[in-house]
Design an enzyme around this catalytic site. Structure first.
Site, short mmCIF file in Angstrom:
data_model
loop_
_atom_site.label_atom_id
_atom_site.label_comp_id
_atom_site.label_asym_id
_atom_site.label_seq_id
_atom_site.Cartn_x
_atom_site.Cartn_y
_atom_site.Cartn_z
CB SER A 712 -0.96 0.01 1.20
OG SER A 712 -0.25 0.03 2.41
CE LYS A 755 -3.63 0.98 4.78
NZ LYS A 755 -3.39 0.53 3.40
#
Length: 805
Positions: A712, A755
């Site tokens: 990511s 996140k």
């Protein structure tokens, strides 16, 4: 009660002991006294009297005592017949045998307890022709029977000799009888008396003795007697053989076992120590809703237990196994509460948020209410620590009115812990699943399988494979436990597994689970949880509530103060650290209350710093990316979302790429992919191609002690590299997450909610992510992410256009 007065042991010992007669020649004695046609009749319950034989009788019935007294005062003669059924207390004439014996009462003894004992000797066989009266006792007209006379019959003489030999052998094989008894038998001269005497003392059934008495032919009587004696001799020989063989091998345990076998006949009197235990088990089993297999196994186990002495090692194994079968709640279910409104109220009261799980439980309840019978789902709550996964299971149990049990699987490395040990092993136990069912006394509890992702394994066993059967709705209706050795129905159990990392769960096991993602809490959610649950709990634990606390001891924490505690002193998805910080404040307040006697009405931000110290975390660090080559990325960790820097620095060299910061393989490959893509498309970004040959590139991710991996950070690395090569800074308050390809595509990643909440906590204002992750953002409560601008991109060029100033 009239019964035989035994001079020998109990009948079932079958010992043979003669009773010495008053006179062998019963015929001679009979001639001395004329036997009248009418005699009083005495009914004997447990024996048959033969001519010439002397036996003592205890007389108990009123009728019998009167008959004996009257006869003794008269000619001392009385008719003695056996009862057909010895259990009849007050016999009528139909209960008596037709053929009996005329007896003379030799002695009448009055006993101290009021009873009467008589010694009688049989004279002649007789037949009752007619009963004249039964009041006050039986009187009957009798006919005296005579035996057929045999003169010089060689066969008969041989039979008599055989009877003497057989009797002698039986006496010799019976250790409880004196050897003199055999000598007495050999010295009896009268064949008729010998047959009667042996018949009387034979341990045969009463009916067999009556048959002997009824036979008129003395030879036929001798033949039947020999058959009965042969049977008794065989039994005595077999018993003697077993005794001798066993004695040669005796040690202590064998001796106890042998004695137990020998004493079976008097088990009601002795029975060992386990009689009460066995009876109690059988009583408990009466109300059990067994399966046919379980009932059969229990019956066999009880029969085995009855044959065992409590001191044998196997006794406890069998007993414990039966005890487990009795403790298990076979087909015992608690009744579910189908009140959906009440269930929702309980779930909302116990836990704030978590709407997806609450909806799933209410759907399950609704289907159960409509259908009545349904296989329970196998749920798995997946999320970071401290967000209430385990406690939610207890709340679900309360909401649907089921019992709750928790099985901790963390560190489990032996499949026997799940499936049980074979009961032949010392210290064997059932598996944890069956143990939990036994403890909770219900076949449909809510069972929490805690930390299912932390199940261990070694070279020999794999507990997660054993869980496959437990957690498969198609198989768990017949779960087999090695200790129980039976199939048990787990299909009605509502299994709820909890896990932090789905990647650690075996794929086959993961396929059986209905995964429900539980993301971390937003700051707003944590404030609500603190107000509703944590603060009241901590106040109670520290004595700051209740009657002992006056008005001066009460205080409040405002939302702003709670937000400061959350942002400056915690970095977590759950609320465990927040709970600990609140506990620190409560301890301080308790001390202040005891010392000063009162507290400030409201705790301020300055008070928090005084109690907890300077802030441990600061968002300012994340807001300052004030030089080219530094980008802010978003990461997912097992404790929730986090922020991480990607730092890039150029230096003169040969175009080499260096990576530091404890990076994993996937993350290193992302850096290489970003570097290759940027080099291939340098002209589109206004980068001189020669720089890639003349400059060395160093990418570093701070906090080098912490391992980092995953795809990511791809777009973050590319942005940092582009920023370093172009000299353009990356936009302030911007974070990004996404995987990249060599073609310049941006791919979706996981952990979006964690996140995004981490970015919100850090004070960031813009986030770049793949357009396919937009659906994940829409699942987050929009109130919690107010003020954040999202950029959804498809290509790397779009990322660079947004990110670079």
């Amino acid at each position: 009660m009239d019964k035989k007065f035994y001079l020998q042991g109990p009948e079932d010992e079958m010992e043979f002991m003669p009773i010495i007669p008053l006179n062998e020649d019963d015929d001679a004695n009979a001639d001395e006294q004329v036997i009248p046609d009418v005699l009083p009749i005495l009914a004997l319950r447990n024996t048959v009297l033969f001519p010439g034989v002397v036996i003592p009788i205890t007389v108990g019935r009123d009728k019998s005592i009167k008959a004996v007294n009257d006869a003794y005062k008269a000619d001392k003669l009385i008719g003695v017949v056996a009862q057909k059924d010895s259990s009849v207390e007050e016999p009528t004439i139909s209960d008596l045998e037709d053929i009996g014996t005329v007896a003379k009462i030799a002695k009448l003894i009055k006993m101290p307890d009021g009873g009467t004992t008589i010694i009688i000797q049989g004279r002649k066989r007789c037949k009752i022709e007619e009963v004249l009266t039964d009041d006050p006792y039986f009187k009957a007209r009798i006919n005296v029977l005579t035996d057929e006379v045999l003169k010089d019959d060689a066969d008969f003489n041989a039979m008599v000799s055989s009877i003497k030999d057989l009797a002698g052998q039986i006496v010799n094989l019976s250790p409880n009888l004196p050897s003199e008894a055999a000598i007495i038998l050999k010295n009896i001269e009268n064949p008729s008396f010998l047959i009667h005497f042996v018949s009387s003392n034979l341990n045969s059934d009463i009916k067999e003795k009556q048959r002997l008495l009824e036979i008129s032919n003395i030879k036929a009587r001798a033949e039947l007697l020999m058959n009965l004696m042969q049977t008794e001799l065989q039994y005595a020989e077999l018993k003697n053989k077993v005794t001798n063989k066993t004695r040669a091998e005796l040690d202590k345990q064998q001796r106890d076992y042998f004695l137990q076998q020998q004493m079976k006949a008097i088990k009601d009197e002795l029975g060992g120590d386990n009689v009460a235990e066995v009876k109690e088990m059988q009583k408990k089993a009466e109300g059990k809703k067994w399966t046919s297999a379980a009932k059969e196994m229990f019956t066999k186990g009880v029969e085995k237990l009855e044959r065992m002495h409590p001191s044998t090692p196997d006794y406890s194994v069998v007993y414990n196994h039966l005890d487990l079968m009795l403790d298990l709640p076979w087909a015992d279910y608690t009744e579910d509460s189908y009140d959906l409104k009440k269930a929702k109220k309980i779930l909302d009261h116990d836990h704030y948020g978590m709407q997806k799980i609450k909806e799933r439980i209410l759907e399950y309840l609704a289907v159960l209410k409509l259908k009545g019978d349904m296989k329970s789902p196998i749920l798995c709550f997946l999320g970071p620590p401290g967000i209430g996964k385990t406690s939610l299971g207890k709340s679900i149990a309360n909401a649907i009115n089921r019992k709750y049990v928790r099985v901790s699987l963390g560190g489990l490395h032996d499949e026997s812990e799940i499936r049980g040990h074979r009961k032949t092993y010392i210290g064997a136990m059932p598996g944890r699943i069956v143990q939990s069912i036994r403890k909770i006394k219900s076949s449909n509890p809510v069972m929490i399988l805690d930390e299912i992702d932390k199940v261990g394994s070694d070279n020999r066993t794999d507990p997660s494979s054993a869980l496959l059967e437990v957690l498969d709705p198609e198989q768990n209706n017949s779960f087999y436990d090695n200790y129980l050795e039976l199939e048990y129905d787990l299909s009605k159990v509502l299994f709820i597994a909890t896990a932090n990392n789905i990647n650690n769960i075996q794929p086959a096991l993961r396929d059986r689970l209905e995964i429900i993602d539980l993301s971390g809490y937003a700051v707003e959610e944590k404030i609500e949880i603190a107000k509703r649950h944590l603060i009241p709990k901590q106040k109670e634990m520290h004595g700051l509530t209740g009657g002992s606390v006056t008005k001066e001891g009460s205080f409040k924490l405002s939302d702003a103060v709670l937000e400061k505690i959350i942002q400056d002193y915690t970095r977590e998805s759950g609320v465990r650290e927040l709970d600990r910080q609140l506990a620190s404040i409560m301890r301080y307040q308790a001390k202040e209350l005891v010392i000063k006697g009162k507290l400030k009405a409201t705790i301020t931000a300055n008070d928090v710093e005084k109690i907890l110290g300077k802030p441990r975390y600061s968002n300012d660090l994340y807001k300052m990316a004030n030089m080219p080559g530094v980008a802010v990325g978003l990461a997912w960790t097992y404790v929730g979302g986090d922020i991480l820097f990607i730092e890039t620095q150029l230096s003169d060299g040969k175009g080499e790429l260096m990576l530091t910061g404890n990076l994993g393989t996937v993350m290193k490959e992302s850096a290489s992919t970003a570097f290759t893509y940027l080099e291939a498309n340098c002209k589109r970004s206004d980068i001189d191609p020669e720089m890639f040959k003349q400059k060395d590139i160093h990418i570093h991710v701070p906090e080098g002690a912490v391992p980092k991996d995953g795809p990511s950070a791809g777009i973050t690395m590319l942005s940092a590299l582009a920023s370093a090569f172009t000299g353009r800074k990356i936009k302030h308050y911007l974070a990004m997450t996404g995987e990249i390809t060599l073609r310049g595509q941006v791919l979706p990643v996981g952990g979006i909610k964690e996140k995004v909440l981490a970015a919100k906590r850090a004070g960031l204002k813009e986030i770049i992510m793949c357009w396919q992750n937009e659906k994940d953002v829409m699942e987050i409560n929009q109130q919690y992410i107010k003020g954040i601008k999202f950029h959804y991109v498809k290509t790397m060029q779009q990322v660079l256009d947004i990110a670079l100033i």
